[in-house]
Write a protein that holds these residues in place. Sequence first.
Motif, PDB file in Angstrom:
ATOM      1  N   LEU A  33       0.875  -1.168   0.000  1.00  0.00           N
ATOM      2  CA  LEU A  33       0.000   0.000   0.000  1.00  0.00           C
ATOM      3  C   LEU A  33       0.912   1.217   0.000  1.00  0.00           C
ATOM      4  O   LEU A  33       1.792   1.334   0.846  1.00  0.00           O
ATOM      5  N   MET A  34       0.735   2.098  -0.972  1.00  0.00           N
ATOM      6  CA  MET A  34       1.553   3.309  -1.039  1.00  0.00           C
ATOM      7  C   MET A  34       0.675   4.514  -0.704  1.00  0.00           C
ATOM      8  O   MET A  34      -0.384   4.708  -1.309  1.00  0.00           O
ATOM      9  N   ALA A  35       1.106   5.290   0.292  1.00  0.00           N
ATOM     10  CA  ALA A  35       0.314   6.425   0.764  1.00  0.00           C
ATOM     11  C   ALA A  35       1.159   7.682   0.718  1.00  0.00           C
ATOM     12  O   ALA A  35       2.302   7.688   1.186  1.00  0.00           O
ATOM     13  N   GLY A  36       0.600   8.746   0.162  1.00  0.00           N
ATOM     14  CA  GLY A  36       1.359   9.982   0.067  1.00  0.00           C
ATOM     15  C   GLY A  36       0.469  11.201  -0.015  1.00  0.00           C
ATOM     16  O   GLY A  36      -0.753  11.093  -0.195  1.00  0.00           O
ATOM     17  N   TYR A  37       1.092  12.366   0.122  1.00  0.00           N
ATOM     18  CA  TYR A  37       0.365  13.637   0.026  1.00  0.00           C
ATOM     19  C   TYR A  37       0.996  14.484  -1.068  1.00  0.00           C
ATOM     20  O   TYR A  37       2.211  14.695  -1.080  1.00  0.00           O
ATOM     21  N   ASP A  38       0.149  14.946  -1.985  1.00  0.00           N
ATOM     22  CA  ASP A  38       0.603  15.757  -3.117  1.00  0.00           C
ATOM     23  C   ASP A  38       0.040  17.168  -2.996  1.00  0.00           C
ATOM     24  O   ASP A  38      -1.122  17.337  -2.621  1.00  0.00           O
ATOM     25  N   LYS A  39       0.868  18.179  -3.276  1.00  0.00           N
ATOM     26  CA  LYS A  39       0.428  19.569  -3.129  1.00  0.00           C
ATOM     27  C   LYS A  39      -0.806  19.879  -3.970  1.00  0.00           C
ATOM     28  O   LYS A  39      -1.694  20.607  -3.554  1.00  0.00           O
ATOM     29  N   GLU A  40      -0.864  19.310  -5.170  1.00  0.00           N
ATOM     30  CA  GLU A  40      -1.973  19.622  -6.077  1.00  0.00           C
ATOM     31  C   GLU A  40      -3.166  18.687  -5.883  1.00  0.00           C
ATOM     32  O   GLU A  40      -4.312  19.118  -5.874  1.00  0.00           O
ATOM     33  N   ASN A  41      -2.898  17.392  -5.726  1.00  0.00           N
ATOM     34  CA  ASN A  41      -3.989  16.411  -5.677  1.00  0.00           C
ATOM     35  C   ASN A  41      -4.396  15.996  -4.272  1.00  0.00           C
ATOM     36  O   ASN A  41      -5.364  15.257  -4.104  1.00  0.00           O
ATOM     37  N   GLY A  42      -3.648  16.448  -3.267  1.00  0.00           N
ATOM     38  CA  GLY A  42      -3.973  16.068  -1.898  1.00  0.00           C
ATOM     39  C   GLY A  42      -3.505  14.650  -1.575  1.00  0.00           C
ATOM     40  O   GLY A  42      -2.596  14.124  -2.212  1.00  0.00           O
ATOM     41  N   PRO A  43      -4.154  14.010  -0.587  1.00  0.00           N
ATOM     42  CA  PRO A  43      -3.736  12.661  -0.178  1.00  0.00           C
ATOM     43  C   PRO A  43      -4.123  11.608  -1.214  1.00  0.00           C
ATOM     44  O   PRO A  43      -5.168  11.724  -1.864  1.00  0.00           O
ATOM     45  N   GLU A  44      -3.258  10.598  -1.380  1.00  0.00           N
ATOM     46  CA  GLU A  44      -3.532   9.519  -2.343  1.00  0.00           C
ATOM     47  C   GLU A  44      -3.105   8.188  -1.747  1.00  0.00           C
ATOM     48  O   GLU A  44      -2.101   8.102  -1.028  1.00  0.00           O
ATOM     49  N   LEU A  45      -3.885   7.152  -2.062  1.00  0.00           N
ATOM     50  CA  LEU A  45      -3.594   5.801  -1.585  1.00  0.00           C
ATOM     51  C   LEU A  45      -3.624   4.850  -2.783  1.00  0.00           C
ATOM     52  O   LEU A  45      -4.594   4.838  -3.546  1.00  0.00           O
ATOM     53  N   TYR A  46      -2.562   4.054  -2.934  1.00  0.00           N
ATOM     54  CA  TYR A  46      -2.469   3.104  -4.044  1.00  0.00           C
ATOM     55  C   TYR A  46      -2.335   1.680  -3.519  1.00  0.00           C
ATOM     56  O   TYR A  46      -1.563   1.414  -2.596  1.00  0.00           O
TER      57      TYR A  46
END
Length: 205
Positions: A108-121
């Motif tokens: 599970l890859m979890a991150g925060y992007d300045k443009e798209n906000g939080p994302e979970l893969y």
Amino acid sequence: MSNINLQCLLGIQCDDFVMIAADQTNSHSIMVMKDDEDKIYKISDKLVMGVIGDSGDTTQFAEYIAKNIQLYKMRNGYELGPTAAANFTRRNLAEYLRSSTPYFVNLLMAGYDKENGPELYFMDYLASSVKVPFAVHGFGGILSMSIMDRYYKKDATEEEAYEILKKCVQEVHKRLFVSLPNFQVTVVNRDGIKALPVINSAALK
């Protein structure tokens, strides 16, 4: 790939953050070797990866991905976002799958992007990859999926998401035949990565 389904990963993504939990049990055959293993790896300042599978594969693959993403930052002057990192990871999984030395790891890859906000893969050892609002891996995850489906809210607070994960762990403790006593929890938001208290029997009382 013997004990990959006996381990557990849980992830939930809301409007302002993404949170993942991983069991901390390291077992070999019928023996528990340790119950404080770190299965959530920091990849960059606002990106983490939860990895389950055989011990050698998880450590080696997670470090390989982390170092290559850091190399990209040094060469180009900026970090890969969660989407780009997930695509890079998936491509590597797919290439190794077609080699003589595949990695049997679920991620599970979890991150925060300045443009798209939080994302979970969600990614598995067959190199499938999909962006999801919540995700699970392992037999414990199968027991948890209906709880996440019932209680998930896109606008949940960090406290509410943590309570959902506690409900999931409680169900795993109650119904799974394998003992997974400790779950480490990590949250990623606009401020970076933060470790939350471990969920165990004492925390569930």
